[in-house]
Scaffold this motif. Structure first.
Motif: not given
Length: 535
Positions: A336, A385, A387, A411, A414-415, A418-419
């Motif tokens: 990241y 991905l 919100t 943002e 970043h998601r 993680i996924l």
């Protein structure tokens, strides 16, 4: 409280009226007394009553003359005639002149008085209601007219001038200017509000602005849509550009300060150039509205002026292929920090070059496309991905400055990271194993050990090792090496980084050990693997 004035030359009658009911209990206040019509006129000027109860037969000026005077000079005041037996003919004349009702002195009691007062207040309330409705209707028509002017429905100058006169707008026949107001982050604010709260916010901005415009009496405001308002100014015979500019600047500054102080929001203002013909309002509005696109680069809480020179901007700017590959690589390997650095470089360059608003949108669309492609390739539902349920390209448009857009994309990225890192974490793994895998993926570039990981997740290292192997089928060290080798392969496939640098970047401290582990896992040496992708 309705204010009541008592007029009678007889002290006993005045005293009786004062004491016959509890005035305040029923919503009334006696604001004064007078002994004849002439005295009453002076008192009316001082206390401005809502209701005047006046005797008909008085010296100097009688009740008929007073009621006639009130009808001519104070149309909102309601008169009630007070009469005795012998002067009942006065009552007829008073009713002709506008008295709402009458009281006979010999029949006066609290019930009679309250009934007559109610008749008077009902008339007052009805008039107030009609007046409010008329004012609201006229205000609505005024707003619709200004909207049609700036959005282009009204073009005939004679028709326009006729409507300005009919609607009693404070606009002349020439020498105009306009200001467009755009509430910062309105779409994001709107998403946090109910419809009623959104309406109240817009109304509050309108009220604050109209209070300020009322002082000048040469500007009209209307609300367009999506947090955008327009003020149309008329400067009549004023020809001094400095004077006009000072008036507009003062008004804009007062509005800006007021909405910050009382509503805790900011706005951008676009001041258009002056124009002489009212039918050109549409063109001037469009030009002033376009100035607001500068917000993307310059930022929020700004005032933009048409007269300001615009520095050269880059009309076409796209994402370099090398930059795209780097961003995709860093997303794949879950770095990241490198992704953030890459976007910082890209967006800083866009700010320096002052790229056009459309170019910013194009770049952002490409960056969103990268996230969507990587998600689909990993069989990840793209919608997770984002919100909310908005289409990502529409969500992007809610962010009005280039810095806000960058932060939003970060943002999303970043998601995504993680996924991507969670793709091979099975749902039936223990929570302890999931925590270990997450810790490894976030820290594989560092010199980490089983003992350090156990301390982090809060467990015993031997117990952790056993549970981890039961879930994953391989031990902690082997899984760590697997992650490091996988990231090394990405770097070899997509970059020209030297092998010795790759070894350090993925967390191996020993070059020879890296070769050994890589050969066992992939069946070829790192040199052979890299040569295959560079051939």
């Amino acid at each position: 409280m309705f204010r009541v004035l008592i007029v009678d030359d007889d002290f006993t009658t005045r005293t009786n009226l004062r004491t016959i009911i509890e005035w305040e209990k029923y919503g009334f206040e006696i604001c004064g007394e007078a002994t004849n019509g002439q005295n009453a006129i002076e008192t009316i000027k001082e206390c401005l009553p809502d209701i005047v109860i006046t005797d008909m037969s008085m010296p100097v000026m009688d009740g008929v003359a007073l009621i006639e005077y009130i009808k001519e000079h104070y149309k909102d005041i309601k008169s009630i005639a007070l009469s005795g037996y012998e002067d009942f003919s006065y009552v007829k004349d008073s009713m002709k002149n506008g008295a709402v009702d009458y009281l006979l002195k010999h029949k006066l009691d609290r019930t009679v008085l309250l009934n007559v007062l109610k008749a008077a207040t009902d008339t007052i309330s009805q008039q107030h209601k009609l007046r409010r409705q008329f004012a609201q209707s006229k205000e609505i028509l005024q707003h619709e007219f200004i909207r049609s002017l700036v959005l282009g429905d009204e073009q005939d100058s004679l028709v326009i001038q006729g409507k300005i006169k009919d609607l009693e707008l404070p606009l002349g026949v020439n020498n105009f200017s306009l200001v467009v107001i755009s509430i910062d982050d309105f779409q994001l604010i709107k998403g946090r509000l109910t419809k009623a709260e959104e309406i109240r916010l817009v109304a509050s901005v309108m009220n604050l602005t109209e209070d300020i415009l009322r002082d000048m009496n040469n500007g009209v405001l209307t609300y367009l849509e999506m947090g955008k308002f327009v003020i149309l100014f008329s400067f009549g015979t004023i020809r001094s550009q400095r004077s006009i500019g000072n008036q507009i600047n003062t008004t804009v500054n007062r509005i800006s300060v007021s909405i910050k102080r009382y509503l805790n929001i900011t706005a951008c203002f676009s001041i258009g150039k002056n124009f002489d013909h009212i039918e050109h309002a549409r063109q001037m509005y469009q030009e002033a509205s376009d100035l607001l696109n500068r917000k993307m680069i310059v930022g929020k809480d700004q005032v933009f002026r048409d007269a300001e020179p615009v520095e050269n901007t880059v009309d076409f700017f796209n994402l370099d292929v090398k930059d795209e590959k780097k961003i995709m690589l860093f997303l794949r390997i879950g770095d990241y920090e490198k992704v953030r650095q890459q976007l910082d470089l890209l967006f800083d360059k866009m700010i320096v070059l002052k790229v056009s608003y459309k170019s910013v949108q194009m770049i952002c669309a490409e960056l969103i496309g990268i996230a969507n492609r990587l998600a689909r390739a990993a069989s990840i539902d793209v919608t997770v991905l984002y919100t909310n349920k908005d289409i990502p390209y529409d969500e992007m448009k809610k962010h009005e400055t280039i810095v806000d857009v960058k932060n939003w994309i970060l943002e999303v990225y970043h998601r995504l990271i993680i996924l991507l890192l969670d793709v091979d974490i099975k749902s039936n793994y223990s929570e302890l194993t999931k925590k270990v895998m997450e810790y490894i993926r976030q820290n594989y570039t560092k010199d980490i050990s089983l003992h350090q990981t156990a301390d982090y997740v809060g467990g015993n290292s031997s117990y952790l090792s056993r549970i981890f192997k039961e879930d994953c089928g391989i031990g902690f060290a082997e899984y760590l090496n697997k992650i490091r080798v996988r990231q090394a392969k990405h770097l070899m496939e997509h970059t020209d980084t030297k092998l010795k640098e790759i070894v350090k970047q993925v967390g191996f401290n020993n070059y020879t050990y890296f070769f050994k582990v890589f050969k066992v896992m992939e069946g070829v040496t790192p040199v052979e693997y890299k040569a295959k992708y560079k051939s």
